[in-house]
Design an enzyme around this catalytic site. Structure first.
Site, short mmCIF file in Angstrom:
data_model
loop_
_atom_site.label_atom_id
_atom_site.label_comp_id
_atom_site.label_asym_id
_atom_site.label_seq_id
_atom_site.Cartn_x
_atom_site.Cartn_y
_atom_site.Cartn_z
N ASP A 339 -7.43 15.42 -0.77
CA ASP A 339 -6.61 14.82 -1.82
C ASP A 339 -5.13 14.92 -1.46
OD1 ASP A 339 -6.32 13.88 -4.69
OD2 ASP A 339 -5.22 15.77 -4.80
N GLU A 376 -6.58 11.16 2.16
CA GLU A 376 -5.90 10.26 1.23
C GLU A 376 -4.45 10.26 1.70
OE1 GLU A 376 -5.54 9.52 -3.56
OE2 GLU A 376 -5.32 11.57 -2.83
#
Length: 746
Positions: A339, A376
């Site tokens: 993330d 990401e």
């Protein structure tokens, strides 16, 4: 208070380990001056079983504090009290009992949202040691599916089976997910990407639903408080501390079904937030070591969540590596999605590094060598690294450009035919120049963060009022189109167009080079009622309604057929980029010229042999009937428009077509290689029907219609090889906003 004999202990490994001489406790705390270990009963409480003040000489080696304790029960809780200098950048407070950063279990989390904290500064949760039964992995072996062959399915453990319609015996748990493995196998996906399974406080959401007054909860879990502790509330057996083994059962069962497990991991920030947040662990242990701070001791917030982890500090880097190795070595997971991974590339002042040490460590680590690494590649402060993530040959990326370009093309925005061509080809414009391959692009149209597929074609605007922030949260730039009516409607024409658009998105996704990722429930058109930021919705907005699988059975069939079609055809799963995949075309398009066409005008894809004019140009076999019909074309992809070999990449174009040569799969040297079928794909994102003249198959095999997204189920996806024959030169009409796929005979 019981008397437990103690010894000096060992500085490694960090955390709690047991041996013949008792339990060893080791904690890394560089700037602390007074450290106390507190042992508590299994079910918590404030009354300790014992407290041990560690001697700064006897019980310290470098920055590691350690002690051996004998005679402890098989299950107990513990925590650390730490004091140190009271400086602007420090947050020491010996009244707080801190979690162990290396803990693999925490107390008081067995019931979802059942342990809401009451003290805004301190936690009642404790590190937990439990000597449970040894897990029998049997012959579990990671599937190790090549990335090119992967189809990722993103899901939330609780949301996947929490709805009563799921029909499982253990809703909202790892065991509930195990019960759904036959469905996942039937669907055909190859990997599940689990949204966070680290421990977090689901009660940390400060908002309430303005319409009902309901206190909202943190449903998604992107706010970790312990990087190696499995979420107890996801385990049916959590009351008996069974969360770790229940997670292992899930991994083992998925592996037995040939499905890999990818974890969505959050190392960019913690649930401690900013100065107003609750202290769980890191802040009280060594604030300036674990977090990025400015000169006044204020938290640098590149995550949008109040703090940023100091990932590239050697101590923090070691903690991250230890946790990753634990999830691979002890829990057998197959990969990680990081993330806001771009935060991993910032130094202690927040500056972007060229070769970040923590990313290099993850890249080069031996234990992680076979795991899938997915970034990401952006953060909440504007850093955007799609196509340029550090050490990129080892990392795949969530391709945000793919999502945006595909959405905008099918919405009918101007100027996206050429961009779509690049996305279909694996985004070589982003990855090829650095020596990467199509597998480095994780393609997606939807994910947990944003609209579902149903809502993408049903809403122009977000509808997040239920989140309690007056609709200010969530992205405003969704590139969505409601097909004429905002939200629910009974208009049959609007509903038909929405279904067609959803099919177009799935067709594009699963016929693109790269690694497709599907959001759970999109295969049967799950809705969040226009909410594009459902992080705090633990209710039917976020739960999968399994009755939709029956209600939208035709669409579910369509998606499943697409998945299995992709798995059958290596021409869709290339290891290398196409040769000459993108060519300039005249703007605007014009009829075929009388002269021999220029290389760029027909895409540079020529037959082998044939007459060559003085300027070195060859006639194309379609426009020169004198050439033999079985003449092979030595190119792996051919671009078309409404006329063969006449692609229109102009700014006003809303069409695109291409054909793939089944002889070129980039696996030609594989001993098991077989020539694949040729494919022809045409897209019409214009508001009126358009006729597409069909080119010959590159290998001159006969075409059969396979997909027409404008047709009703089951005629939208015909059995392969059984559809009507389509002859070269025939004009096939594509309805507005529709896609056509032809497949050659074998």
């Amino acid at each position: 208070m019981p008397n437990f004999p103690t010894g000096r202990g060992r500085p490694l490994p960090l955390g709690t380990t047991v041996g013949p001489d008792g339990h060893n406790f080791a904690l890394l705390c560089r700037h602390g001056t007074h450290v106390t270990l507190v042992i508590l009963p299994e079910h918590g409480g404030d009354e300790p079983l014992a407290e041990f003040v560690l001697h700064p000489q006897k019980n310290r080696t470098g920055d590691h504090w350690h002690i051996r304790v004998m005679g402890l029960p098989p299950t107990f809780c513990y925590g650390w009290r730490v004091d140190g200098p009271h400086l602007p950048r420090a947050r020491f407070d010996p009244s707080r009992l801190l979690l162990d950063p290396a803990a693999v279990m925490l107390s008081d989390g067995a019931v979802w949202a059942g342990t809401c904290e009451v003290d805004p500064q301190r936690t009642r949760r404790r590190s937990l040691y439990h000597r449970g039964p040894r897990f029998d992995w049997g012959e579990d072996v990671p599937p190790r599916i090549p990335l090119e062959d992967s189809i990722i399915y993103e899901l939330h453990v609780r949301g996947f089976t929490c709805h009563p319609s799921s029909g499982v015996a253990h809703p909202g748990t790892f065991r509930g997910l195990i019960e759904k493995i036959p469905y996942l196998k039937w669907l055909g996906i190859t990997a599940v990407e689990l949204m966070p399974v680290f421990e977090w406080d689901e009660c940390d959401c400060p908002f309430t639903n303005p319409d009902t007054g309901e206190k909202l909860v943190n449903f998604w879990g992107y706010n970790p408080i312990a990087f190696a502790a499995t979420k107890a509330a996801f385990a049916a057996d959590a009351a008996r501390h069974g969360q770790n083994n229940e997670f292992r059962e899930l991994v083992k069962a998925l592996h037995a079904a040939g499905i890999e497990v990818i974890l969505d991991v959050v190392f960019n920030h913690t649930g401690e937030g900013d100065d107003r947040g609750r202290t769980y662990s890191f802040r009280g242990l060594d604030n300036e070591l674990y977090y990025l701070l400015d000169e006044q001791g204020r938290y640098l917030n590149y995550s949008g969540c109040g703090n940023t982890v100091n990932c590239n500090h050697p101590v923090v880097r070691d903690l991250i590596m230890t946790c990753l190795r634990y999830w691979v070595g002890d829990m057998h997971v197959d990969g990680f999605r990081f993330d806001l991974a771009s935060i991993l590339g910032r130094d202690r002042r927040g500056h972007v590094m060229v070769e970040p040490p923590v990313i290099e460590s993850i890249t080069e680590d031996g234990v992680l060598a076979d795991t899938k690494l997915i970034a990401e590649p952006w953060d909440a402060a504007g850093l955007y690294q799609v196509g340029g993530f550090p050490f990129g040959r080892r990392w795949s990326e969530w391709n945000g450009k793919y999502r945006d370009d595909v959405r905008r093309f099918w919405k009918g925005d101007l100027g996206f035919a050429g961009a779509l061509a690049s996305r279909l080809c694996g985004s070589s414009d982003l990855y090829q120049f650095t020596g990467r391959a199509p597998r480095h692009s994780v393609n997606f149209v939807t994910c947990h963060d944003g609209f579902t597929l149903h809502d993408l074609v049903s809403y122009n605007h977000k509808h997040n009022r239920a989140n309690g922030e007056d609709n200010r949260d969530g992205c405003n730039d969704n590139h969505s189109w409601n097909c004429g009516v905002e939200g629910p409607t009974d208009d049959p024409q609007v509903l038909a167009l929405r279904t067609r658009q959803a099919k177009n998105f799935m067709t594009t996704l699963l016929l693109s080079q790269g690694v497709p990722m599907i959001l759970a429930g999109d295969e049967f058109l799950r809705t969040q009622k226009g909410n594009n930021n459902a992080w705090c919705q633990d209710n039917e907005i976020s739960w999968l309604d399994w009755t939709l699988a029956e209600k939208n059975a035709g669409f579910l069939r369509f998606v499943r057929e697409l998945i299995h079609f992709r798995k059958r055809h290596p021409v869709l799963r290339r290891r290398r980029f196409f040769v000459g995949e993108f060519r300039r075309t005249p703007d605007p398009p014009r009829p075929a010229p009388a002269r021999k066409p220029d290389l760029f005008e027909i895409g540079g894809l020529f037959p082998a042999g044939g007459d060559v004019s003085g300027n070195g140009h060859r006639d194309h076999p379609y426009t020169d009937p004198a050439l033999p019909a079985d003449l092979p074309i030595l190119a792996d992809i051919h671009w078309h428009g409404v006329e063969p070999y006449r692609p229109d990449f102009s700014y006003t174009s809303r069409t695109l077509a291409f054909s793939l040569d089944g002889r070129f799969t980039s696996r030609e040297h594989d001993p098991d290689y077989e020539i694949d079928n040729d494919l022809y794909v045409a897209f019409n994102a214009w508001i009126t029907p358009l006729g597409f003249r069909i080119p010959p198959a590159p290998t001159r095999r006969r075409w059969h219609r396979l997909i027409d997204t404008a047709a009703a189920s089951p005629h939208d996806f015909l059995p392969e090889g059984e559809g009507p024959v389509v002859t070269p030169g025939e004009v096939v009409t594509l309805q507005p906003f529709s896609a056509l796929v032809l497949v050659s005979e074998r």
